[in-house]
Design a protein around this motif. Structure first.
Motif, PDB file in Angstrom:
ATOM      1  N   HIS A  74       4.569 -46.472   8.787  1.00 46.29           N
ATOM      2  CA  HIS A  74       4.679 -46.379   7.320  1.00 46.29           C
ATOM      3  C   HIS A  74       5.863 -47.204   6.840  1.00 46.29           C
ATOM      4  O   HIS A  74       5.880 -47.688   5.712  1.00 46.29           O
ATOM      5  N   VAL A  75       6.875 -47.311   7.709  1.00 45.01           N
ATOM      6  CA  VAL A  75       8.127 -48.010   7.366  1.00 45.01           C
ATOM      7  C   VAL A  75       8.529 -48.883   8.550  1.00 45.01           C
ATOM      8  O   VAL A  75       8.370 -48.487   9.710  1.00 45.01           O
ATOM      9  N   ILE A  76       9.051 -50.074   8.254  1.00 43.26           N
ATOM     10  CA  ILE A  76       9.643 -50.943   9.276  1.00 43.26           C
ATOM     11  C   ILE A  76      11.063 -51.280   8.822  1.00 43.26           C
ATOM     12  O   ILE A  76      11.257 -51.741   7.687  1.00 43.26           O
ATOM     13  N   VAL A  77      12.046 -51.018   9.683  1.00 41.21           N
ATOM     14  CA  VAL A  77      13.428 -51.421   9.368  1.00 41.21           C
ATOM     15  C   VAL A  77      13.772 -52.605  10.270  1.00 41.21           C
ATOM     16  O   VAL A  77      13.802 -52.476  11.495  1.00 41.21           O
ATOM     17  N   HIS A  78      14.006 -53.745   9.653  1.00 38.69           N
ATOM     18  CA  HIS A  78      14.215 -55.000  10.387  1.00 38.69           C
ATOM     19  C   HIS A  78      15.711 -55.287  10.555  1.00 38.69           C
ATOM     20  O   HIS A  78      16.344 -55.904   9.700  1.00 38.69           O
ATOM     21  N   CYS A  79      16.252 -54.801  11.680  1.00 37.26           N
ATOM     22  CA  CYS A  79      17.683 -54.965  11.982  1.00 37.26           C
ATOM     23  C   CYS A  79      17.964 -56.196  12.839  1.00 37.26           C
ATOM     24  O   CYS A  79      19.107 -56.647  12.910  1.00 37.26           O
ATOM     25  N   ALA A  80      16.940 -56.717  13.529  1.00 41.11           N
ATOM     26  CA  ALA A  80      17.157 -57.824  14.462  1.00 41.11           C
ATOM     27  C   ALA A  80      17.556 -59.087  13.711  1.00 41.11           C
ATOM     28  O   ALA A  80      16.925 -59.453  12.722  1.00 41.11           O
ATOM     29  N   VAL A 113      -0.617 -53.736   7.120  1.00 37.94           N
ATOM     30  CA  VAL A 113      -0.870 -52.308   7.385  1.00 37.94           C
ATOM     31  C   VAL A 113      -0.314 -51.410   6.273  1.00 37.94           C
ATOM     32  O   VAL A 113      -0.263 -50.196   6.402  1.00 37.94           O
ATOM     33  N   GLY A 114       0.154 -52.032   5.186  1.00 40.96           N
ATOM     34  CA  GLY A 114       0.700 -51.268   4.057  1.00 40.96           C
ATOM     35  C   GLY A 114       2.033 -50.609   4.357  1.00 40.96           C
ATOM     36  O   GLY A 114       2.360 -49.564   3.784  1.00 40.96           O
ATOM     37  N   ALA A 115       2.815 -51.205   5.262  1.00 40.58           N
ATOM     38  CA  ALA A 115       4.116 -50.619   5.613  1.00 40.58           C
ATOM     39  C   ALA A 115       5.201 -51.088   4.649  1.00 40.58           C
ATOM     40  O   ALA A 115       5.170 -52.217   4.162  1.00 40.58           O
ATOM     41  N   PHE A 116       6.151 -50.207   4.391  1.00 39.26           N
ATOM     42  CA  PHE A 116       7.326 -50.520   3.579  1.00 39.26           C
ATOM     43  C   PHE A 116       8.363 -51.163   4.493  1.00 39.26           C
ATOM     44  O   PHE A 116       8.786 -50.563   5.480  1.00 39.26           O
ATOM     45  N   ALA A 221      13.810 -44.985   2.621  1.00 33.39           N
ATOM     46  CA  ALA A 221      12.433 -44.845   3.122  1.00 33.39           C
ATOM     47  C   ALA A 221      11.789 -43.572   2.585  1.00 33.39           C
ATOM     48  O   ALA A 221      10.630 -43.582   2.155  1.00 33.39           O
ATOM     49  N   GLU A 222      12.542 -42.476   2.592  1.00 36.69           N
ATOM     50  CA  GLU A 222      11.988 -41.195   2.146  1.00 36.69           C
ATOM     51  C   GLU A 222      11.737 -41.194   0.641  1.00 36.69           C
ATOM     52  O   GLU A 222      10.740 -40.649   0.173  1.00 36.69           O
ATOM     53  N   LYS A 223      12.610 -41.853  -0.119  1.00 41.55           N
ATOM     54  CA  LYS A 223      12.407 -41.976  -1.560  1.00 41.55           C
ATOM     55  C   LYS A 223      11.165 -42.827  -1.837  1.00 41.55           C
ATOM     56  O   LYS A 223      10.357 -42.530  -2.710  1.00 41.55           O
ATOM     57  N   ARG A 224      11.030 -43.891  -1.044  1.00 44.33           N
ATOM     58  CA  ARG A 224       9.901 -44.805  -1.205  1.00 44.33           C
ATOM     59  C   ARG A 224       8.559 -44.096  -0.936  1.00 44.33           C
ATOM     60  O   ARG A 224       7.553 -44.381  -1.592  1.00 44.33           O
ATOM     61  N   MET A 225       8.535 -43.168   0.017  1.00 46.99           N
ATOM     62  CA  MET A 225       7.297 -42.444   0.330  1.00 46.99           C
ATOM     63  C   MET A 225       6.815 -41.630  -0.885  1.00 46.99           C
ATOM     64  O   MET A 225       5.632 -41.356  -1.015  1.00 46.99           O
ATOM     65  N   LEU A 226       7.742 -41.270  -1.769  1.00 46.55           N
ATOM     66  CA  LEU A 226       7.409 -40.493  -2.964  1.00 46.55           C
ATOM     67  C   LEU A 226       7.286 -41.375  -4.208  1.00 46.55           C
ATOM     68  O   LEU A 226       6.706 -40.966  -5.211  1.00 46.55           O
ATOM     69  N   ASP A 227       7.873 -42.570  -4.150  1.00 44.94           N
ATOM     70  CA  ASP A 227       7.982 -43.414  -5.344  1.00 44.94           C
ATOM     71  C   ASP A 227       7.800 -44.890  -4.983  1.00 44.94           C
ATOM     72  O   ASP A 227       8.736 -45.540  -4.515  1.00 44.94           O
TER      73      ASP A 227
END
Length: 320
Positions: A74-80, A113-116, A221-227
């Motif tokens: 649902h979420v990808i955090v791109h730290c690399a 895949v519709g990921a944030f 990420a959690e805010k985005r899941m709601l908004d």
């Protein structure tokens, strides 16, 4: 038996997050933060991947496609990223491949895949002449590192409009080696007080704990899941302004070590990539969303550097 099976399923969190660069200083903290807060968390790394993390070369578009389609995050955090300005100057093509091309591809796959996607960027997109900087201020990077990260920002936003760009400054935290952070790397110069050490006292920095950035990523990420309106560019930063000299003195103070051997150098540095004088980030946009966490520098640095303290007699002075 059926009841047992159902019971097992309940234990796997339904929210899935994928973290790139999960073996790095920031990535480890982001992985831990999501993992400990009821997210099904998968981390990928490259050189240091085994065994806890998936081994994925982000320049291999098929491998990237496969992990994203298999895991369906649902979420990808791109730290690399290649985050060392002097390394970027020396290896511009490799740095651009990772910081720009791989980021663009990741954004495309996330959209598929519709990921944030949360793309981690830097205060070095600014030239440091007129702080503090809001998200709407015009970037003007002074060095190639800043330029590649800014190009990466544009590339992810072009390929996936549902992306968040999170700009952050110099990081520190629980390092595996002191060289992992531009803040912690100073500890040996601080500890070996028999030898005077020149410390930069020109560039204004805002040392930021990776645990705090990790919390911001999770909250975002959690805010985005709601908004779904949560997207675009955001700034996060510690709020204690310090030069490297001042950080070194604060580190010495945190461990009751002398600092008289440290010498402040007020000239602008002449070697290496150009650095912005003061690229302070204005964080009010995230703060107004109720997002943020700040660990005081002395507390955070003590926790991070404690294992690297050479003179263990310090324990007595603090705990007895």
């Amino acid at each position: 038996m059926l009841l047992e099976m159902e019971q097992e399923d309940v234990d796997i969190p339904s929210r899935r997050v994928l973290i790139t660069g999960a073996t790095g200083l920031l990535g480890r903290a982001v992985f831990k933060e999501f993992n400990e807060n009821n997210w099904n968390t998968v981390g990928c790394g490259y050189r240091r991947a085994q065994p806890r993390f998936e081994h994925v070369n982000l320049l291999d578009s098929i491998a990237v496609h496969d992990i994203i389609h298999d895991f369906q995050p649902h979420v990808i955090v791109h730290c690399a990223a290649e985050r060392r300005p002097d390394v970027v100057e020396g290896q511009p093509d490799a740095a651009s491949q990772l910081n720009v091309a791989a980021s663009a591809n990741l954004a495309k796959e996330a959209a598929g895949v519709g990921a944030f996607l949360i793309y981690i960027s830097t205060d070095y997109v600014f030239d440091g002449t007129s702080p503090p900087y809001k998200e709407t201020d015009v970037p003007n990077p002074l060095n190639l590192y800043g330029k590649t990260k800014l190009e990466g920002e544009k590339a992810v936003l072009e390929n996936n409009e549902d992306t968040a760009v999170l700009r952050i400054p110099v990081l520190y935290g629980e390092v595996e080696r002191l060289e992992e952070s531009a803040v912690t790397v100073m500890f040996d110069k601080v500890q070996f007080s028999n030898k005077s050490a020149n410390m930069d006292h020109w560039q204004q920095r805002f040392p930021t704990n990776v645990k705090d950035v990790a919390a911001v990523c999770r909250q975002l990420a959690e805010k985005r899941m709601l908004d779904p309106s949560i997207k675009g560019t955001f700034h996060w930063s510690g709020n204690e302004q310090m030069t490297k000299y001042e950080m070194a003195c604060a580190i010495a103070d945190a461990f009751n070590l002398p600092s008289s051997h440290l010498r402040p150098i007020t000239d602008s540095p002449v070697v290496g990539a150009l650095r912005p004088r003061n690229a302070q980030l204005d964080c009010s946009k995230l703060e107004m969303l109720g997002i943020g966490q700040r660990t005081p520098f002395r507390a955070g640095i003590r926790e991070s550097l404690w294992p690297f303290l050479v003179d263990k007699r310090w324990r007595q002075t603090v705990f007895h």
